[in-house]
Design a protein around this motif. Structure first.
Motif, mmCIF file in Angstrom:
data_model
loop_
_atom_site.group_PDB
_atom_site.id
_atom_site.type_symbol
_atom_site.label_atom_id
_atom_site.label_comp_id
_atom_site.label_asym_id
_atom_site.label_seq_id
_atom_site.Cartn_x
_atom_site.Cartn_y
_atom_site.Cartn_z
ATOM 1 N N MET A 1 0.857 -1.211 0.000
ATOM 2 C CA MET A 1 0.000 0.000 0.000
ATOM 3 C C MET A 1 0.878 1.240 0.000
ATOM 4 S SD MET A 1 -3.020 1.041 2.689
ATOM 5 C CE MET A 1 -3.933 2.563 2.484
ATOM 6 N N ALA A 2 0.496 2.227 -0.791
ATOM 7 C CA ALA A 2 1.286 3.450 -0.895
ATOM 8 C C ALA A 2 1.286 4.209 0.420
ATOM 9 C CB ALA A 2 0.719 4.341 -2.000
ATOM 10 N N ASP A 3 2.438 4.817 0.741
ATOM 11 C CA ASP A 3 2.569 5.656 1.928
ATOM 12 C C ASP A 3 1.964 7.025 1.598
ATOM 13 O OD1 ASP A 3 3.476 7.496 3.867
ATOM 14 O OD2 ASP A 3 5.180 6.191 4.365
ATOM 15 N N HIS A 4 0.786 7.309 2.134
ATOM 16 C CA HIS A 4 0.077 8.534 1.780
ATOM 17 C C HIS A 4 0.852 9.779 2.198
ATOM 18 C CE1 HIS A 4 -3.946 6.087 1.789
ATOM 19 N NE2 HIS A 4 -3.138 5.768 0.810
ATOM 20 N N GLY A 5 1.564 9.710 3.302
ATOM 21 C CA GLY A 5 2.371 10.850 3.730
ATOM 22 C C GLY A 5 3.474 11.172 2.740
ATOM 23 N N GLU A 6 4.149 10.122 2.230
ATOM 24 C CA GLU A 6 5.207 10.330 1.240
ATOM 25 C C GLU A 6 4.632 10.898 -0.058
ATOM 26 O OE1 GLU A 6 8.480 10.000 1.286
ATOM 27 O OE2 GLU A 6 8.509 9.511 3.427
ATOM 28 N N VAL A 137 -7.787 22.682 -1.862
ATOM 29 C CA VAL A 137 -8.783 21.666 -1.528
ATOM 30 C C VAL A 137 -8.213 20.772 -0.429
ATOM 31 C CG1 VAL A 137 -9.907 21.571 -3.796
ATOM 32 C CG2 VAL A 137 -7.898 20.146 -3.344
ATOM 33 N N ARG A 138 -9.108 20.056 0.232
ATOM 34 C CA ARG A 138 -8.660 19.006 1.143
ATOM 35 C C ARG A 138 -8.459 17.729 0.331
ATOM 36 N NH1 ARG A 138 -12.641 21.272 4.714
ATOM 37 N NH2 ARG A 138 -11.643 22.331 6.472
ATOM 38 N N LEU A 139 -7.417 16.999 0.655
ATOM 39 C CA LEU A 139 -7.101 15.759 -0.053
ATOM 40 C C LEU A 139 -7.471 14.575 0.827
ATOM 41 C CD1 LEU A 139 -3.591 16.764 -1.477
ATOM 42 C CD2 LEU A 139 -5.824 16.985 -2.588
ATOM 43 N N ARG A 140 -8.342 13.711 0.300
ATOM 44 C CA ARG A 140 -8.770 12.532 1.044
ATOM 45 C C ARG A 140 -8.252 11.301 0.305
ATOM 46 N NH1 ARG A 140 -14.828 12.721 1.521
ATOM 47 N NH2 ARG A 140 -14.379 14.328 3.094
ATOM 48 N N PHE A 141 -7.188 10.689 0.842
ATOM 49 C CA PHE A 141 -6.533 9.578 0.163
ATOM 50 C C PHE A 141 -7.393 8.321 0.259
ATOM 51 C CE2 PHE A 141 -3.094 12.493 0.628
ATOM 52 C CZ PHE A 141 -2.248 12.218 -0.432
ATOM 53 N N GLY A 142 -7.407 7.564 -0.865
ATOM 54 C CA GLY A 142 -8.196 6.356 -0.935
ATOM 55 C C GLY A 142 -7.364 5.151 -1.291
ATOM 56 N N HIS A 143 -7.876 4.320 -2.205
ATOM 57 C CA HIS A 143 -7.241 3.045 -2.518
ATOM 58 C C HIS A 143 -6.163 3.191 -3.582
ATOM 59 C CE1 HIS A 143 -10.718 3.553 -5.257
ATOM 60 N NE2 HIS A 143 -9.879 3.077 -6.156
ATOM 61 N N ASP A 144 -5.304 2.185 -3.671
ATOM 62 C CA ASP A 144 -4.248 2.155 -4.683
ATOM 63 C C ASP A 144 -4.843 1.822 -6.051
ATOM 64 O OD1 ASP A 144 -2.606 2.630 -2.580
ATOM 65 O OD2 ASP A 144 -1.574 0.688 -2.617
ATOM 66 N N ALA A 148 -1.677 3.810 -16.628
ATOM 67 C CA ALA A 148 -0.607 3.882 -17.630
ATOM 68 C C ALA A 148 0.611 3.090 -17.175
ATOM 69 C CB ALA A 148 -0.233 5.336 -17.911
ATOM 70 N N GLY A 149 0.346 1.966 -16.467
ATOM 71 C CA GLY A 149 1.422 1.103 -16.033
ATOM 72 C C GLY A 149 2.196 1.589 -14.825
ATOM 73 N N ARG A 150 1.678 2.605 -14.110
ATOM 74 C CA ARG A 150 2.404 3.158 -12.975
ATOM 75 C C ARG A 150 1.570 3.010 -11.693
ATOM 76 N NH1 ARG A 150 6.789 6.079 -14.305
ATOM 77 N NH2 ARG A 150 6.757 7.147 -12.279
ATOM 78 N N ALA A 151 2.270 2.751 -10.589
ATOM 79 C CA ALA A 151 1.605 2.650 -9.288
ATOM 80 C C ALA A 151 1.065 4.013 -8.898
ATOM 81 C CB ALA A 151 2.590 2.147 -8.235
#
Length: 429
Positions: A1-6, A137-144, A148-151
């Motif tokens: 899972m991506a590190d949302h802070g990074e 805006v406020r950013l609300r992180f969701g799913h991975d 285009a072939g990129r994470a």
């Protein structure tokens, strides 16, 4: 899972050195205009919308309700670039190349134009810069996700109440990049770039969508990407060539001019237009804190033979942009279409006030077309300045239809379509 802070940190400072890919932009122009009108109402009327309208009411034909454009690009960060603007059938309609020394604009047909580096020819193509969102805006992180072939990671954009920047000041509104609205973005985990950005209106309908169809980050680019071999049958011209032709047509002896001495030619143009402004009251038009149009717009051809008479006609035509109760025909291109639509509704900001329109600046692009700036003067209210176009039709100078239509639509009033058939008045007697 991506590190949302990074990922959030990378959005503050996207990490890339080269970009190559294809971007697709879909816009719903009617919804963009409605969102602009809503934003003006939220912030208290016309005074709040001056900043964004100044970048939106540009010359050019009115777009269709929905448009889609596709552009290929090769970009070095803070360096060279190449953009290829594609037609619906895949043809390259126009190529713009910045080789680090100058910019070259190559249309599919016609003359090739070389300009000084720094005069943007990219058309403000979207390249996924996430900084238009940060702080707006406020950013609300969701799913991975994978695009285009990129994470990537999906991020919902949540509007923030208050006077946040809704439309980036450095980008034309017609690009459809809205920084303070709701919607979602797909953010590249490795670079922080937006791989897709969709803006939605308050009813959840899409307003605009920008996305990379293909994208390569930090891949090497061949040197020939930023070069163009001009065919011998195609002529290359520079703004200096055009300016020298204009000076010669105006009676200035240019035989001693060095065509490579850009500064001298520019000074000669300044002196020529300054003399016109000094001699003609109608031509004495400046903008506080900004250069006149004549100093920033490179003409595409010679001006009309009688510039003084043309300026006077344009100044008279501009008055039709205010509600003066007179017919638009004869002052606005296809003015009869506006006249048939009936009286224009009064904007709430102008209700009970005197409204006039006054020409502030102009530069002739060619003998039958000019760029203009005009001021809408509202008694006891704001006096915003708008850009537009004037055209010569059947020997007379008129304000272009799209200038009048765009101004009307900025007030929330749709303009009649030029494609609608005229009303049937019945059989002739």
């Amino acid at each position: 899972m991506a590190d949302h802070g990074e990922v959030a940190l990378r959005m503050l400072d996207p990490q890339w050195t080269t970009l190559h890919g294809t971007v697709r932009a879909w816009l719903h122009h009617g919804r963009i205009r409605r969102r602009l009108a809503e934003r003006a109402e939220e912030m208290g009327g016309a005074a709040a919308v001056i900043g964004v309208v100044a970048s939106s009411a540009r010359g050019g034909p009115m777009p269709a309700e929905e448009t889609e454009t596709v552009t290929r690009f090769w970009i070095e960060r803070d360096g060279r670039s190449r953009y290829e603007f594609l037609a619906p059938d895949g043809r390259v309609e126009r190529t713009a190349i910045d080789d680090g020394r100058s910019s070259l604009v190559v249309p599919e047909h016609g003359q090739i134009l070389r300009t000084e580096r720094g005069q943007s020819s990219s058309g403000h193509v979207w390249i996924g810069d996430p900084r238009v969102l940060v702080g707006n805006v406020r950013l609300r992180f969701g799913h991975d996700e994978s695009v285009a072939g990129r994470a990537a990671v999906r991020v919902e954009t949540v509007p923030v109440a208050g006077e946040r920047e809704m439309f980036p000041r450095h980008l034309p509104l017609e690009r459809g990049i809205i920084s303070g609205a709701g919607g979602y973005a797909i953010v590249d985990v490795g670079s922080g770039l937006l791989l897709r950005y969709e803006v939605r209106d308050t009813e959840g309908r899409p307003i605009s969508r920008h996305e990379f169809v293909t994208i390569e980050v930090d891949e090497p680019m061949p040197e020939e990407t930023f070069t163009y071999e001009i065919p011998p049958e195609r002529m290359e011209r520079t703004p200096t060539d055009i300016q020298l032709e204009m000076l010669e047509r105006a009676g200035v002896d240019v035989s001693e001019f060095d065509r490579t001495d850009v500064e001298r030619v520019r000074r000669a143009m300044d002196e020529h237009f300054r003399s016109i402004r000094d001699e003609e009251p109608v031509g004495r038009m400046t903008r506080r804190g900004r250069r006149p149009l004549a100093e920033t717009v490179a003409p595409l051809g010679p001006p009309p033979d009688d510039e003084s008479a043309a300026r006077e006609q344009i100044a008279a035509a501009v008055t039709a942009l205010a509600p003066d109760g007179r017919p638009k025909e004869g002052r606005i291109e296809r003015g009869e279409v506006l006249d048939r639509s009936g009286p224009e509704p009064v904007h709430p900001v102008a209700r009970g006030r005197t409204v006039t329109a006054e020409l502030r600046d102009l530069v002739f692009l060619r003998e039958d077309e000019a760029l203009i700036e005009f001021e809408i003067r509202v008694s006891g209210g704001p006096n915003p300045t708008f850009p537009g176009r004037a055209v010569r039709r059947s020997g007379r100078w008129l304000v272009s239809y799209e200038t009048a239509a765009h101004l009307r639509e900025m007030g929330g009033n749709p303009a009649p379509s030029l494609l609608d058939p005229p009303p049937d008045d019945g059989p002739a007697e």
